[in-house]
Design an enzyme around this catalytic site. Structure first.
Site, mmCIF file in Angstrom:
data_model
loop_
_atom_site.group_PDB
_atom_site.id
_atom_site.type_symbol
_atom_site.label_atom_id
_atom_site.label_comp_id
_atom_site.label_asym_id
_atom_site.label_seq_id
_atom_site.Cartn_x
_atom_site.Cartn_y
_atom_site.Cartn_z
ATOM 1 N N ILE A 63 -10.317 -10.909 -4.358
ATOM 2 C CA ILE A 63 -11.313 -11.446 -3.428
ATOM 3 C C ILE A 63 -12.434 -10.443 -3.220
ATOM 4 C CG2 ILE A 63 -9.767 -13.004 -2.176
ATOM 5 C CD1 ILE A 63 -9.332 -10.778 -0.123
ATOM 6 N N HIS B 48 1.503 10.713 2.633
ATOM 7 C CA HIS B 48 0.885 11.800 1.881
ATOM 8 C C HIS B 48 1.290 13.182 2.411
ATOM 9 C CE1 HIS B 48 -2.375 11.690 5.038
ATOM 10 N NE2 HIS B 48 -2.372 12.987 4.809
ATOM 11 N N LEU C 216 -0.680 -13.527 -2.397
ATOM 12 C CA LEU C 216 -1.268 -14.810 -2.797
ATOM 13 C C LEU C 216 -1.536 -14.866 -4.296
ATOM 14 C CD1 LEU C 216 -3.942 -15.501 -0.008
ATOM 15 C CD2 LEU C 216 -1.586 -16.343 -0.146
ATOM 16 N N ASP D 117 0.650 4.324 3.715
ATOM 17 C CA ASP D 117 0.673 5.757 4.025
ATOM 18 C C ASP D 117 1.589 6.048 5.210
ATOM 19 O OD1 ASP D 117 0.069 8.400 3.573
ATOM 20 O OD2 ASP D 117 -1.779 8.385 4.742
ATOM 21 N N GLY E 193 -3.978 18.643 9.018
ATOM 22 C CA GLY E 193 -2.834 19.024 9.851
ATOM 23 C C GLY E 193 -2.553 18.005 10.928
ATOM 24 N N ASN E 194 -3.568 17.195 11.299
ATOM 25 C CA ASN E 194 -3.360 16.093 12.248
ATOM 26 C C ASN E 194 -2.687 14.894 11.591
ATOM 27 O OD1 ASN E 194 -6.168 17.054 14.023
ATOM 28 N ND2 ASN E 194 -4.364 16.328 15.115
ATOM 29 N N SER E 195 -2.747 14.819 10.256
ATOM 30 C CA SER E 195 -2.203 13.661 9.551
ATOM 31 C C SER E 195 -0.761 13.403 9.936
ATOM 32 C CB SER E 195 -2.287 13.881 8.035
ATOM 33 O OG SER E 195 -3.610 13.876 7.589
#
Length: 467
Positions: A269, A107, A265, A137, A208-210
């Protein structure tokens, strides 16, 4: 007595020493590991100036030229010309090879026309995207450089809850910011993150840490900081990182093919609740409950059934449904696997060949409500028309819920527009089947209803307290 006190004092000192030994020497860690952490800035070029209005608004057709100019002046302000502007954003990343491979979040670089990687020595290098995977991501970048500082890759599997961890990144553009905390939980399943067993921490993570690294106490990168839970947009004590075991599996595929192939599969679920466990005769809630089987999928070929509860995958226990997708997704395509399931109270082992996850679009549909309920569940149902079957993705059987009144069905969470497919193992083909099944339902016992809602099947637990 004095001897005993000495022994106690020795044990206290030993315990404290071991506890302190677990705490990382942060200043030293930052000095040695911080050089491989980078700032990632992206630019999305604005479209060239044209007759378009802001926010993709369109001019009415057939306007004379003088009216077009009037509309542009009204929307774009004095001067009448809309000036498009480039969009810029900031994130973090880290270098994993001396020849310039960099990891960050998908992102962070999504739709970017230009990506600049800023190193700790102030160099700024243009980067290209080798591959990017939205489901996990993760994005792999490449810069043209050599002899770069690199991080040491660790394993999230060895992390323990309560273990100290720390992050380095660029929150709000403040480069090389360090925050620390502990591992709060492992294997978290988040909406939209079906193929990632997230690491939850209380490390302060902000915009900004992403894309930045999460380090363990030994200075190894164990995750990529990806998400936070927040009601304000800022840090609130809950942050989530993608485990490096998942990341490196993605990286190897992005390097070789530029995209990621995942195991599949072919089932939908859900978790087994306490009420559903009771209805299935289980001692406790456990496993992944199969609510739908995709036609032509590996699950159908392996003869899995709706209502099966998967409790093991290749010998690994499944406590919650969120644990299964990452295990399957990381399994090589066309590899044989074994499922341990509970079917109608019996434990079975089912061999299955892992397939390739296809790209599928969800079909959403809504149904209108009319009729008044006329049974002890408190719902009214009707037959499905051909158009409704196509819109709701129901191939055969089932009845459409038209209205829900106060009663057992409403308490169970049944909603207008749901399609009831099964009641306690009985397949509902039409309204007649539904009425017959409802008339025979026991009182005071948890029952499992299989419903389909906006294309997604799910089991709901229902209990009739009185006739």
């Amino acid at each position: 007595m004095l001897k005993k006190l000495r022994w106690c004092l020795f044990l206290v000192i030993l315990i404290n020493h071991n506890a302190w030994a677990q705490v990382p020497n942060l200043p030293q860690m930052v000095k040695t590991k911080g050089a491989a952490v980078v700032n990632v800035s992206t630019t999305q070029k604005a479209p060239p100036e044209s007759d378009k209005l802001p926010n993709d608004q369109q001019l009415p057709e057939g306007l004379p030229p003088e009216m077009e100019e009037l509309f542009k002046h009204f929307f774009n302000g004095p001067g009448g010309d809309y000036i498009p502007r480039d969009t810029q954003s900031l994130g973090s990343g880290f270098i994993i090879s001396q020849d310039g491979y960099v990891l960050t979040n998908h992102h962070v670089v999504k739709d970017a026309d230009e990506i600049v990687v800023k190193l700790s020595d102030r160099r700024e290098l243009l980067a290209k995207v080798i591959g990017s995977d939205a489901r996990t991501d993760v994005a792999l970048l490449k810069v043209d450089a050599n002899d770069l500082p690199v991080v040491t890759i660790g394993s999230a599997d060895k992390l323990e809850v309560g273990e100290p961890v720390f992050a380095i990144g660029s929150p709000f553009g403040f480069e090389q910011s360090v925050t620390d905390g502990i591992v709060s939980a492992k294997g978290r399943s988040l909406p939209g993150g079906n193929y990632v067993p997230f690491i939850q921490t209380n490390v302060a993570i902000n915009p900004g840490n992403s894309g930045g690294p999460l380090f363990n106490k030994d200075g190894e990168v164990v995750g990529i900081n990806s998400q936070i839970y927040s009601r304000t947009g800022g840090f609130m004590g809950l942050s989530f990182a993608i485990p490096m075991d998942v990341v490196m599996n993605v990286v190897s595929q992005l390097k070789s093919t530029g995209k990621v192939a995942r195991g599949w599969l072919g089932v939908q679920i859900q978790d087994v609740t306490r009420e559903l466990a009771e209805s299935f005769g289980m001692q406790r809630p456990q496993g992944a409950l199969v609510s739908k089987i995709i036609p032509g999928s590996p699950a159908e070929k392996a003869d899995l059934h709706i209502g099966d509860i998967i409790i093991e995958f290749n010998g690994k226990e499944i406590e919650t449904s969120g644990e299964l997708p990452p295990m399957v997704g990381m399994t090589p395509i066309n590899e044989n696997a074994k499922l341990k399931i509970i079917r109608q109270g019996e434990t079975k082992t089912v061999p299955i060949m892992i397939g390739l996850l296809p790209e599928q679009e969800e079909k959403l549909a809504e149904a209108q409500t009319e009729d008044k309920p006329s049974n002890k569940l408190g719902i009214s149902v009707v037959e499905l028309t051909g158009e409704q079957r196509e819109a709701l993705d129901v191939a055969k059987g089932g009845v459409l819920v038209k209205n829900v009144a106060n009663g057992p069905a409403k308490n169970a969470g049944i909603q207008p527009g749901d399609v009831i497919l099964r009641i306690q193992g009985t397949v509902i083909r039409n309204v007649s089947d539904f009425n017959k099944s409802v008339s025979n339902l026991p009182v005071g016992k948890s029952l499992a209803l299989l419903v389909q809602r906006r294309g997604n099947p799910m089991f709901l637990a229902l209990k009739i307290d009185k006739n």
